[in-house]
Design an enzyme around this catalytic site. Structure first.
Site: not given
Ligand code: GLA
Length: 387
Positions: A123, A173
């Site tokens: 988180g 990510d």
């Molecule tokens: C989270 C989401 C990503 C991206 C970021 C903001 O980490 O999982 O896909 O959108 O927020 O950049």
């Protein structure tokens, strides 16, 4: 052997009475720049970090999954024959979602016994959930005897999170956890999904400060931002029929159409279109070794997230301001979705002790507790290790 890996193996051995047949590691990430651009089909520049989720596993003859979370002393289980989107809550929804997405794509999987451990704080905006997804995806694919291209794995993990868990995340990510290389940042074009490795100069350290703020609001705020970006595109399609996403719009085009958007939607769109430009400028600056410009772009990204996109928090602003006040800090900004979580600072190696000290004390003075501070190294993407 790293600590988290040892914890996963020990927990596996204790619970299942033998060594795992396989270990999978997937790293967390710090996004250097390019925030809230991935779901607008734009550009991002994350690094995978030397903190990861480890899964120790063995296949089963039946279709059951038994999972141990070594760090929480929890156990969860499900049957691969009874997976349904939204049907599971908590951390087990991620591995279950991955299994569901892989099977939906035609990869039949065996049941498994697994233990999970990690040192990616949960988180905190460092993508522990994508790391959990990717670690299970590569473990399950290996146990099932399948070969799945990494790009498809990234898409399937995103699908697991979007449809099974119910968070509308972009693909940054999962891509970072799968495609990163040691010593490099990963430029991702989130439309074509082409990637380019950008070397990170040896003399800089990426310092992370975790505010400890965890906001329940984060998921709803995130989905609301996505909807606002979609609204901007819809409203601008009258004037610019060719656009499909905010990626297609230059800052000048947005300015020319300003009157057609409600103020709030205009500001959301302005963050995205300027952020896309900043990512490309930041890559150019890194490539010519211009860390001063790189740092300024990071600072500008934070301001845009704070004022236009409104996803910062007083805790994050304080950390960022404290970091910037130290000589030898090139730039600082919130990283990840925002609302809480962490900031990153790009710091000259010699300035790390001073930066850590100032950040800790300023934060403590204002909020009465210390942030968690740690330096991260740009690391490689996910790996599978057979016994
Ligand atoms: C989270 C989401 C990503 C991206 C970021 C903001 O980490 O999982 O896909 O959108 O927020 O950049």
């Amino acid at each position: 052997m790293t600590h988290a890996e040892t914890r996963a193996i020990r927990a596996f051995q204790e619970r299942f009475g033998e060594l795992p047949s396989l270990r999978a590691r997937a790293p967390g990430r710090v996004n250097l720049i390019g925030e809230h651009t991935d779901y607008n089909e734009g550009f991002v520049l994350p690094i995978a970090i030397n903190r990861a989720i480890w899964v120790a596993a063995r296949p089963r003859r039946d279709r059951q999954a038994r999972l141990i979370a070594a760090d929480f002393g929890e156990e969860a289980g499900f049957s691969l024959d009874e997976l349904r989107p939204g049907g599971l809550r908590g951390w087990a929804a991620y591995p279950a979602g991955v299994a569901w997405a892989l099977e939906q794509a035609g990869f039949r999987l065996p049941g498994l016994d697994a233990a999970v451990a990690g040192d990616v704080p949960i988180g905190s905006g460092l993508s522990s959930s994508a790391a959990l997804e990717v670690a299970f995806a590569i473990a399950w694919v290996a146990l099932g005897g399948h070969t799945v291209p990494r790009l498809e794995l990234a898409r399937l993990c995103q699908r697991a999170e979007n449809e099974f868990v119910g968070v509308r995340c972009g693909i940054m990510d999962q891509m970072a956890a799968l495609f990163s290389q040691r010593g490099h940042a990963l430029l991702i074009d989130c439309r074509s999904l082409e990637t380019r490795l950008i070397p990170i100069p040896e003399e800089v350290v990426v310092l992370v400060a975790d505010s400890g703020v965890r906001r329940e609001l984060a998921a709803s705020g995130y989905n609301e931002r996505r909807a606002q970006c979609e609204e901007a595109v819809r409203r601008l399609q009258g004037r610019y029929p060719g656009i499909r996403a905010l990626r297609d719009l230059s800052p000048a085009q947005l300015e020319a159409a300003r009157e057609e958007l409600p103020e709030l939607i205009y500001r959301r769109a302005r963050h995205v279109v300027t952020e896309n430009e900043r990512v490309l400028q930041a890559v150019a600056a890194l490539e010519r070794g211009d860390l001063i410009t790189f740092g300024k772009l990071l600072n500008a990204s934070h301001e845009s997230l704070q004022l236009d996109y409104e996803v910062s928090a007083p805790e994050l602003d304080t950390l960022v301001e404290a970091a910037r006040s130290v000589p030898g800090v090139y730039g600082a900004r919130l990283t990840g979705a925002g609302f809480g979580g962490s900031i990153l600072a790009v710091v000259q190696r010699e300035a790390v002790p001073a930066a850590s000290d100032v950040i800790t004390h300023r934060y403590e003075d204002r909020f009465g507790r210390r942030p968690a501070l740690f330096a991260v190294e740009p690391d490689e993407g996910a790996t599978v290790h057979l016994q």
